[in-house]
Write a protein that holds these residues in place. Structure first.
Motif, PDB file in Angstrom:
ATOM      1  N   ILE A  34     -39.858  54.817 -99.821  1.00  0.00           N
ATOM      2  CA  ILE A  34     -39.115  53.817 -99.268  1.00  0.00           C
ATOM      3  C   ILE A  34     -37.709  53.259-100.526  1.00  0.00           C
ATOM      4  O   ILE A  34     -38.509  54.194-101.467  1.00  0.00           O
ATOM      5  CB  ILE A  34     -39.779  52.130 -99.897  1.00  0.00           C
ATOM      6  CG1 ILE A  34     -41.338  52.298 -98.854  1.00  0.00           C
ATOM      7  CG2 ILE A  34     -38.642  50.981 -99.874  1.00  0.00           C
ATOM      8  CD1 ILE A  34     -42.285  50.835 -98.884  1.00  0.00           C
ATOM      9  N   HIS A  88     -36.039  50.491 -95.479  1.00  0.00           N
ATOM     10  CA  HIS A  88     -37.251  51.112 -95.346  1.00  0.00           C
ATOM     11  C   HIS A  88     -37.462  51.472 -94.069  1.00  0.00           C
ATOM     12  O   HIS A  88     -36.022  50.794 -93.057  1.00  0.00           O
ATOM     13  CB  HIS A  88     -38.835  50.113 -95.594  1.00  0.00           C
ATOM     14  CG  HIS A  88     -37.850  48.897 -94.720  1.00  0.00           C
ATOM     15  ND1 HIS A  88     -38.928  48.914 -93.548  1.00  0.00           N
ATOM     16  CD2 HIS A  88     -37.962  47.328 -94.642  1.00  0.00           C
ATOM     17  CE1 HIS A  88     -39.239  47.638 -93.168  1.00  0.00           C
ATOM     18  NE2 HIS A  88     -38.051  46.459 -94.165  1.00  0.00           N
ATOM     19  N   TYR A 108     -40.529  51.050 -91.818  1.00  0.00           N
ATOM     20  CA  TYR A 108     -41.732  51.005 -90.879  1.00  0.00           C
ATOM     21  C   TYR A 108     -41.110  50.215 -89.503  1.00  0.00           C
ATOM     22  O   TYR A 108     -39.954  49.199 -89.244  1.00  0.00           O
ATOM     23  CB  TYR A 108     -42.129  49.624 -92.080  1.00  0.00           C
ATOM     24  CG  TYR A 108     -42.951  50.503 -93.456  1.00  0.00           C
ATOM     25  CD1 TYR A 108     -44.330  50.931 -92.749  1.00  0.00           C
ATOM     26  CD2 TYR A 108     -42.232  50.197 -94.115  1.00  0.00           C
ATOM     27  CE1 TYR A 108     -44.382  51.907 -94.405  1.00  0.00           C
ATOM     28  CE2 TYR A 108     -42.991  50.568 -95.598  1.00  0.00           C
ATOM     29  CZ  TYR A 108     -44.079  51.111 -95.629  1.00  0.00           C
ATOM     30  OH  TYR A 108     -45.034  51.805 -96.395  1.00  0.00           O
ATOM     31  N   CYS A 123     -47.734  50.915-101.973  1.00  0.00           N
ATOM     32  CA  CYS A 123     -47.422  50.258-100.674  1.00  0.00           C
ATOM     33  C   CYS A 123     -48.650  51.200 -99.782  1.00  0.00           C
ATOM     34  O   CYS A 123     -49.363  51.839-100.674  1.00  0.00           O
ATOM     35  CB  CYS A 123     -46.454  51.206-100.137  1.00  0.00           C
ATOM     36  SG  CYS A 123     -46.111  53.232-100.007  1.00  0.00           S
TER      37      CYS A 123
END
Length: 451
Positions: free
Chosen positions: A71, A95, A97, A153
């Motif tokens: 990230i 990010h 994700y 994370c």
């Protein structure tokens, strides 16, 4: 990398199954109705399948976690900070994700600061950037270093937590508190500096030079009223005169051990710097030049008198990393050095924390300085002395403390009277009172024409 809660729960579940497997023979010894072998075989099979499955999933999750992209995190900071002032530090997260994820951020902030709201738990949404703030307050001047930003994370299956780093280290200067200057500027725009406690003394006569016309104020004399302008505006208009310009203010900064005394979080030396900056700003904006010299420190600085409002930045960069040390204050050496390097008559402002045992040396030095310069000596006293005076006495120990405090303050008052008898301008104030008291003394000196 550390195990996440999900992996811990899996391991605990395996331990529970193993314990059940182990105690079945004990239970069977109390009853014949339980087929021990069948139960143990079934539990062992469940344990092997469950733990084997968890082990494979944990290894796969560990591999996927290492392969996952990092990230991007960076912080937003001001160019410089002010000691004792809280600021917001913005943390920005980018990010990739594809599903909602929660990360935890641990910023590696300097030891010379205090923080609030760390660590930060941030919920990341797919396709969106995130920004969160935490609060930071520097408690020491100088250069401070921020490390890289650490974040934690989860792996894709949430069996593991990965500790990673992002961003770059940063170095920032922490200056003395210039909040007083900001407030002075804001109130000065509307001629409301009296709200700070700054009093503009009446001049002898009407001043030296016409400056501007402005609305009449209650404290103005009748001779200041411009009747022609008043008739045109249909309200009272006063003439304002400015003080004599192109004079010099020189600060002698005591870096001795007594300036390390603290009131709350700031030392007396920090308070002295804050007061110096406020008076420097006022003097520079009135056309005077400001110089400074530190003494009795580990490293001492000298700054020749500078003019112009922009010179406040030079002063800040000269003193921001100065600190009081464990040395005794040597006023004689300071006066000797000052006399050698500075000849022009100036207002010499010496701020210190002096006691009765060195008053004779101080009186001699200030008298020597007074032969060529106008001297203003500000003597700082601890706030705790004022607090003790206000506490009701209820027992013998408090009575002893109160009597000792009163005796100390009386000796201090006598010392200041000795300096006054030598026609030296003095201030005996607490650190909180110093900035306003010293600016008021400057205005009084300027408007009386003493300099």
């Amino acid at each position: 990398m550390i195990p996440a809660k999900r992996l811990v729960y899996a391991v605990v579940s395996g331990l529970v199954i193993a314990i059940i497997y182990a105690i079945i023979p004990v239970i069977g010894s109390f009853t014949d109705s339980i087929d021990q072998d069948a139960y143990r075989h079934t539990i062992l099979l469940i344990w092997i399948v469950a733990m084997g499955g968890f082990f494979v999933l944990a290894l796969a999750d560990l591999y996927l976690g290492f392969k996952e992209r990092h990230i991007e995190i960076f912080r937003s900071l001001p160019n410089n900070l002010s000691i004792g002032a809280w600021i917001n530090v913005k943390i920005h997260v980018r990010h990739e994700y594809q599903k909602p994820t929660t990360i935890t951020i641990f910023d590696h902030y300097p030891d010379q600061t205090k923080t609030k709201f760390l660590p930060l738990n941030i919920n990341l949404s797919p396709g969106k950037k995130s920004t969160r703030n935490y609060r930071l307050k520097p408690i020491k001047r100088g250069d401070i270093e921020f490390g890289r930003i650490q974040y934690r994370c989860p792996s894709p299956l949430k069996f593991w937590l990965f500790n990673r780093f992002s961003g770059e280290p940063a170095s920032i200067k922490v200056y003395p508190d210039f909040a007083g200057i900001k407030k002075y500027i804001l109130l000065g725009i509307d001629d409301r500096t009296s709200q700070l406690g700054i009093k503009l003394q009446q001049r002898r006569g009407e001043g030296l030079e016409f400056h501007r016309l402005r609305s009449y104020r209650r404290e103005d004399s009748m001779r200041q009223i411009d009747w022609k302008a008043s008739s045109r505006k249909r309200k009272l208009i006063s003439r304002e005169y400015q003080d004599e310009r192109d004079q010099q203010i020189f600060f002698l900064l005591d870096c001795g051990r007594r300036m390390r005394s603290k009131d709350e979080t700031l030392s007396h030396f920090d308070h002295a710097l804050n007061a110096m900056l406020l008076l420097s700003y006022v003097a520079l904006n009135q056309g005077d030049a400001v110089g400074l010299m530190s003494f009795s420190g580990v490293k001492n600085v000298w700054l020749n008198p500078l003019k112009g409002s922009g010179s406040i930045n030079t002063i800040l960069n000269t003193v921001y990393n100065l600190h009081a040390c464990a040395n005794d204050s040597d006023y004689s050496v300071a006066a000797e050095t000052f006399f050698k390097r500075h000849k022009k008559r100036s207002l010499v402002v010496l701020v210190s924390n002096s006691r009765d045992e060195n008053i004779d040396e101080l009186a001699t030095v200030l008298t020597l300085l007074k032969k060529r310069h106008l001297v203003l000596f500000a003597n700082l006293r601890e706030q705790v002395l004022e607090d003790i005076k206000e506490i009701p006495v209820t027992n013998f120990e408090e009575a002893i403390s109160y009597s000792a405090t009163i005796d100390f303050l009386q000796k201090r008052t006598e010392c200041m009277k000795k300096l006054n008898h030598r026609n030296i301008i003095t201030l005996d104030v607490t650190a909180r009172q110093l900035p306003i008291a010293i600016v008021n003394a400057y205005h009084k000196i300027k408007r009386s024409g003493q300099l």
